[in-house]
Write a protein that holds these residues in place. Structure first.
Motif, PDB file in Angstrom:
ATOM      1  N   VAL A 143       0.866  -1.177   0.000  1.00 33.91           N
ATOM      2  CA  VAL A 143       0.000   0.000   0.000  1.00 33.91           C
ATOM      3  C   VAL A 143       0.900   1.222   0.000  1.00 33.91           C
ATOM      4  O   VAL A 143       1.796   1.333   0.846  1.00 33.91           O
ATOM      5  CB  VAL A 143      -0.925   0.022   1.233  1.00 33.91           C
ATOM      6  N   VAL A 144       0.714   2.110  -0.963  1.00 34.82           N
ATOM      7  CA  VAL A 144       1.470   3.360  -1.004  1.00 34.82           C
ATOM      8  C   VAL A 144       0.482   4.518  -0.998  1.00 34.82           C
ATOM      9  O   VAL A 144      -0.477   4.534  -1.775  1.00 34.82           O
ATOM     10  CB  VAL A 144       2.387   3.451  -2.246  1.00 34.82           C
ATOM     11  N   VAL A 145       0.709   5.438  -0.086  1.00 35.67           N
ATOM     12  CA  VAL A 145      -0.168   6.610   0.036  1.00 35.67           C
ATOM     13  C   VAL A 145       0.648   7.826  -0.376  1.00 35.67           C
ATOM     14  O   VAL A 145       1.796   7.984   0.058  1.00 35.67           O
ATOM     15  CB  VAL A 145      -0.685   6.758   1.480  1.00 35.67           C
ATOM     16  N   TYR A 146       0.084   8.641  -1.238  1.00 32.62           N
ATOM     17  CA  TYR A 146       0.807   9.803  -1.723  1.00 32.62           C
ATOM     18  C   TYR A 146      -0.111  11.013  -1.624  1.00 32.62           C
ATOM     19  O   TYR A 146      -1.200  11.015  -2.195  1.00 32.62           O
ATOM     20  CB  TYR A 146       1.243   9.565  -3.183  1.00 32.62           C
ATOM     21  N   GLY A 147       0.313  12.009  -0.850  1.00 31.87           N
ATOM     22  CA  GLY A 147      -0.514  13.197  -0.660  1.00 31.87           C
ATOM     23  C   GLY A 147      -1.860  12.863  -0.046  1.00 31.87           C
ATOM     24  O   GLY A 147      -2.892  13.433  -0.406  1.00 31.87           O
ATOM     25  N   GLY A 148      -1.884  11.899   0.912  1.00 32.14           N
ATOM     26  CA  GLY A 148      -3.119  11.557   1.597  1.00 32.14           C
ATOM     27  C   GLY A 148      -4.054  10.659   0.802  1.00 32.14           C
ATOM     28  O   GLY A 148      -5.106  10.271   1.276  1.00 32.14           O
ATOM     29  N   ARG A 149      -3.657  10.306  -0.427  1.00 30.66           N
ATOM     30  CA  ARG A 149      -4.528   9.507  -1.300  1.00 30.66           C
ATOM     31  C   ARG A 149      -3.858   8.156  -1.542  1.00 30.66           C
ATOM     32  O   ARG A 149      -2.669   8.124  -1.872  1.00 30.66           O
ATOM     33  CB  ARG A 149      -4.679  10.248  -2.633  1.00 30.66           C
ATOM     34  N   PRO A 204       8.199   5.436   0.147  1.00 28.16           N
ATOM     35  CA  PRO A 204       8.046   4.516   1.277  1.00 28.16           C
ATOM     36  C   PRO A 204       6.668   3.849   1.249  1.00 28.16           C
ATOM     37  O   PRO A 204       5.670   4.499   0.950  1.00 28.16           O
ATOM     38  CB  PRO A 204       8.177   5.459   2.492  1.00 28.16           C
ATOM     39  N   PRO A 205       6.598   2.556   1.558  1.00 29.83           N
ATOM     40  CA  PRO A 205       5.293   1.892   1.615  1.00 29.83           C
ATOM     41  C   PRO A 205       4.579   2.228   2.916  1.00 29.83           C
ATOM     42  O   PRO A 205       5.214   2.409   3.948  1.00 29.83           O
ATOM     43  CB  PRO A 205       5.653   0.400   1.559  1.00 29.83           C
ATOM     44  N   ARG A 206       3.246   2.357   2.842  1.00 28.38           N
ATOM     45  CA  ARG A 206       2.455   2.528   4.056  1.00 28.38           C
ATOM     46  C   ARG A 206       2.273   1.183   4.743  1.00 28.38           C
ATOM     47  O   ARG A 206       2.232   1.073   5.954  1.00 28.38           O
ATOM     48  CB  ARG A 206       1.089   3.150   3.673  1.00 28.38           C
ATOM     49  N   GLN A 207       2.210   0.143   3.903  1.00 26.57           N
ATOM     50  CA  GLN A 207       1.925  -1.195   4.401  1.00 26.57           C
ATOM     51  C   GLN A 207       2.496  -2.178   3.387  1.00 26.57           C
ATOM     52  O   GLN A 207       2.699  -1.830   2.227  1.00 26.57           O
ATOM     53  CB  GLN A 207       0.403  -1.347   4.504  1.00 26.57           C
ATOM     54  N   GLY A 208       2.769  -3.407   3.829  1.00 31.61           N
ATOM     55  CA  GLY A 208       3.266  -4.429   2.923  1.00 31.61           C
ATOM     56  C   GLY A 208       4.779  -4.392   2.808  1.00 31.61           C
ATOM     57  O   GLY A 208       5.452  -3.622   3.491  1.00 31.61           O
ATOM     58  N   GLU A 209       5.303  -5.257   1.957  1.00 36.25           N
ATOM     59  CA  GLU A 209       6.753  -5.405   1.883  1.00 36.25           C
ATOM     60  C   GLU A 209       7.225  -5.576   0.449  1.00 36.25           C
ATOM     61  O   GLU A 209       6.529  -6.156  -0.393  1.00 36.25           O
ATOM     62  CB  GLU A 209       7.184  -6.637   2.709  1.00 36.25           C
ATOM     63  N   VAL A 210       8.419  -5.039   0.172  1.00 32.40           N
ATOM     64  CA  VAL A 210       9.083  -5.254  -1.113  1.00 32.40           C
ATOM     65  C   VAL A 210      10.386  -5.985  -0.823  1.00 32.40           C
ATOM     66  O   VAL A 210      11.132  -5.606   0.079  1.00 32.40           O
ATOM     67  CB  VAL A 210       9.386  -3.913  -1.818  1.00 32.40           C
ATOM     68  N   ARG A 211      10.655  -7.060  -1.561  1.00 27.25           N
ATOM     69  CA  ARG A 211      11.949  -7.755  -1.449  1.00 27.25           C
ATOM     70  C   ARG A 211      12.603  -7.791  -2.821  1.00 27.25           C
ATOM     71  O   ARG A 211      11.933  -8.031  -3.841  1.00 27.25           O
ATOM     72  CB  ARG A 211      11.755  -9.178  -0.921  1.00 27.25           C
ATOM     73  N   LEU A 212      13.903  -7.533  -2.861  1.00 27.05           N
ATOM     74  CA  LEU A 212      14.677  -7.661  -4.088  1.00 27.05           C
ATOM     75  C   LEU A 212      15.679  -8.785  -3.882  1.00 27.05           C
ATOM     76  O   LEU A 212      16.407  -8.797  -2.885  1.00 27.05           O
ATOM     77  CB  LEU A 212      15.420  -6.357  -4.411  1.00 27.05           C
ATOM     78  N   PHE A 213      15.705  -9.731  -4.778  1.00 22.26           N
ATOM     79  CA  PHE A 213      16.592 -10.896  -4.692  1.00 22.26           C
ATOM     80  C   PHE A 213      16.467 -11.560  -3.308  1.00 22.26           C
ATOM     81  O   PHE A 213      17.455 -12.012  -2.742  1.00 22.26           O
ATOM     82  CB  PHE A 213      18.044 -10.502  -4.977  1.00 22.26           C
TER      83      PHE A 213
END
Lengths: 256, 300
Positions: free
Chosen positions: A14-20, A58-67
């Protein structure tokens, strides 16, 4: 024996940008050797998705993994090559094509390390790969939009990455440069590279794409084969030139 | 009349050479990031350091270095956050710096407004041997950073987002540049003064970039222009009995105007002469610039 990690793993992001909320619970896995296109209209969240994958948002929630490594602990950036949509040459100081491409080699060269022969060779090879060897000494600003796009791809390739992440690599690029770009990308995939790219439309890249992910209103609404273009975009004579407004009509998906 | 017959002239010329090299070498990174006025702001902040040195009877140069470096770190932290209110925060910091300098200097025992003016506008002809050692150390630091870290500082100044994804230590590089800018500003206060130092960081770069094609070439040409203006400025001001720092800056601006007019004329001459590359033959493959709609040809 364990299964190899996916090169890119996005889970419940989840990514929030400018409150949206721009991305709502997006899950996407890209395996080694995959060529994945993220499609969607302007404002759908597709660029936000790759910027979050790169750790630029930055993510609001959740995860990103690289390799296999969570992004906050990921340090092996030499394995990632990023091609932004356009050159962000902020100031007026000129830079040659060679200087810009060499800056991409710093991913491999490391901080405060000398410039070795291997580094010089890699920069020369990246320039040759995109066909700009003869323009190496020219100022980047004097090149056409398509040539500048090729400079950015060479910059990413100079670091010899395993994963290429490209943001709208063909937007506003003439047909000849698009073809040249497709050839470069095919060579990268042939060497075992993984590709994640954002596109408004695929053009000459279409035969390369193994899988398409369509983002609409911040959610993945399609994950599989490349969808057929619809509406006026399907017309082979359609000149796909958009003014660079923040939003335009949904094109490939959800044509009104 | 021999310029080198007097020790003070020789010292002034050595100091001017160091600053003429160091100021544009650091300034090019500031110009590239559109932070051309940061040097000016740090000059204001350094003035509080000068006042502190005069009040506490320490060497004003070293207290100015300390205060300017702290100011530079604060500026970088504000810039990093990228908030719109950061603009106002910087303004407050800069005006606070100059006011603090004036108040502290007036409180100091010397109570001399003359010493303040000498730091604001520079008095290279009164450079002592001790001053020269300080300028030499500070200038050497600035030049070392500017030249040795060029690949990394170029990358972070050219495209910060890409540099981040390359895994470069962005914050360390940005802070290094900010601190080195502060060091350069204080090194230059004897020569051109705190109010004019920014000109020597920016104007030679602006001049050089009109006729160069690459970053490294721009850097070296700007350094050559900086040294020429500084040395010529000392000579001219000695002959004409004019204010040295201001003369150096005016000469830099004259060079800028001459090169701008000359480069513009050269471009017009070239544009008026049709070349084969600009007009592809029928049947030949047109080059990319000609094939694209001209909106996407980013003319920079």
């Amino acid at each position: 024996m364990t299964l190899p990690h996916p090169v890119v793993a996005v889970d419940d992001l989840v990514v929030v940008y400018g409150g949206r909320p721009v991305l709502r619970s997006v899950t996407l896995h890209v395996a080694a050797g995959d060529v994945v296109a993220i499609l969607g209209a302007n404002g759908s969240g597709k660029s936000t998705l790759i910027r979050a994958v790169l750790g630029l948002l930055p993510p609001r929630q959740g995860e990103v993994r690289l390799f296999g490594t969570p992004l906050r602990r990921f340090r092996d950036w030499r394995r990632v090559g990023y091609v932004p949509q356009r050159l962000d040459a902020s100031g007026g100081v000129p830079a040659t094509v060679h200087e810009v491409v060499a800056s991409g080699r710093l991913a491999r060269r490391g901080f405060l390390r000398p410039n070795r022969q291997a580094d010089r060779d890699a920069v020369a090879a990246a320039l040759a790969d995109v066909g700009l060897t003869d323009r190496a000494g020219d100022a980047v600003g004097t090149l056409s939009g398509g040539q500048q796009q090729r400079v950015l791809i060479a910059r990413a390739l100079a670091g010899a990455p395993d994963l290429l992440i490209l943001d709208e690599p063909t937007a506003g690029v003439d047909a000849a440069s698009q073809e040249s770009f497709a050839v470069t990308l095919r060579r990268f995939v042939g060497r075992g590279g993984t590709v994640l790219l954002v596109a408004h439309e695929l053009g000459p890249l279409a035969p390369l794409i193994g899988r398409a992910v369509v983002v609409h209103h911040g959610e993945i609404v399609h994950d599989g084969a490349v969808p057929e273009p619809a509406g006026h975009h399907a017309d082979p004579d359609h000149e796909h030139v958009h003014p660079h407004a923040p939003y335009d009509l949904p094109g490939l998906w959800g044509t009104p | 009349m021999n310029l080198f017959a007097y020790d003070y002239m020789v010292r002034a010329l050595i100091g001017a050479t160091i600053i003429g090299l160091a100021a544009p070498a650091i300034g090019i990174y500031l110009v590239q990031r559109r932070l051309s006025l940061i040097g000016d702001g740090l000059g204001h902040v350094a003035l509080t350091g000068v006042g502190l040195g005069l009040l506490t009877q320490h060497s004003p140069v070293w207290t100015a270095v300390v205060v300017a470096v702290l100011g530079a770190v604060a500026v970088e932290l504000v810039r990093e956050r990228g908030k719109a209110s950061g603009d106002v925060a910087l303004a407050i910091l800069f005006y606070g710096g100059i006011s603090g300098g004036v108040v502290l200097t007036n409180l100091s025992a010397s109570k001399s407004s003359r010493s303040l003016v000498s730091y604001l506008f520079g008095t290279p002809l009164t450079t002592s041997a001790q001053d020269l050692v300080v300028v030499g150390i500070l200038g050497a630091v600035a030049l070392t950073v500017a030249l040795l870290l060029r690949p990394w500082l170029f990358a972070v100044s050219h495209d910060e987002e890409f540099a981040r994804v390359t895994g470069l230590p962005i914050r360390l590089l940005n802070l290094t540049l900010a601190v080195t800018t502060a060091v350069t500003v204080t090194a230059a206060m004897r020569t051109v003064g705190l109010l004019l130092v920014s000109a020597l960081m920016v104007v030679p770069v602006a001049t050089a970039q009109q006729i160069t094609r690459g970053f490294r070439a721009t850097m070296y040409l700007a350094m050559a222009l900086g040294v020429s203006a500084s040395v010529a400025g000392i000579g001219v001001s000695w002959q004409a009995d004019s204010a040295t720092g201001a003369t150096i800056v005016l000469l830099s601006i004259v060079a800028f105007v001459v090169v701008t007019v000359g480069a513009g004329a050269a471009r017009r001459v070239r544009a008026g002469r049709p070349s084969s590359a600009r007009r592809p033959q029928d049947g030949a493959t047109p080059d990319d610039a000609a094939a694209e709609p001209h909106e996407v040809v980013l003319g920079r």
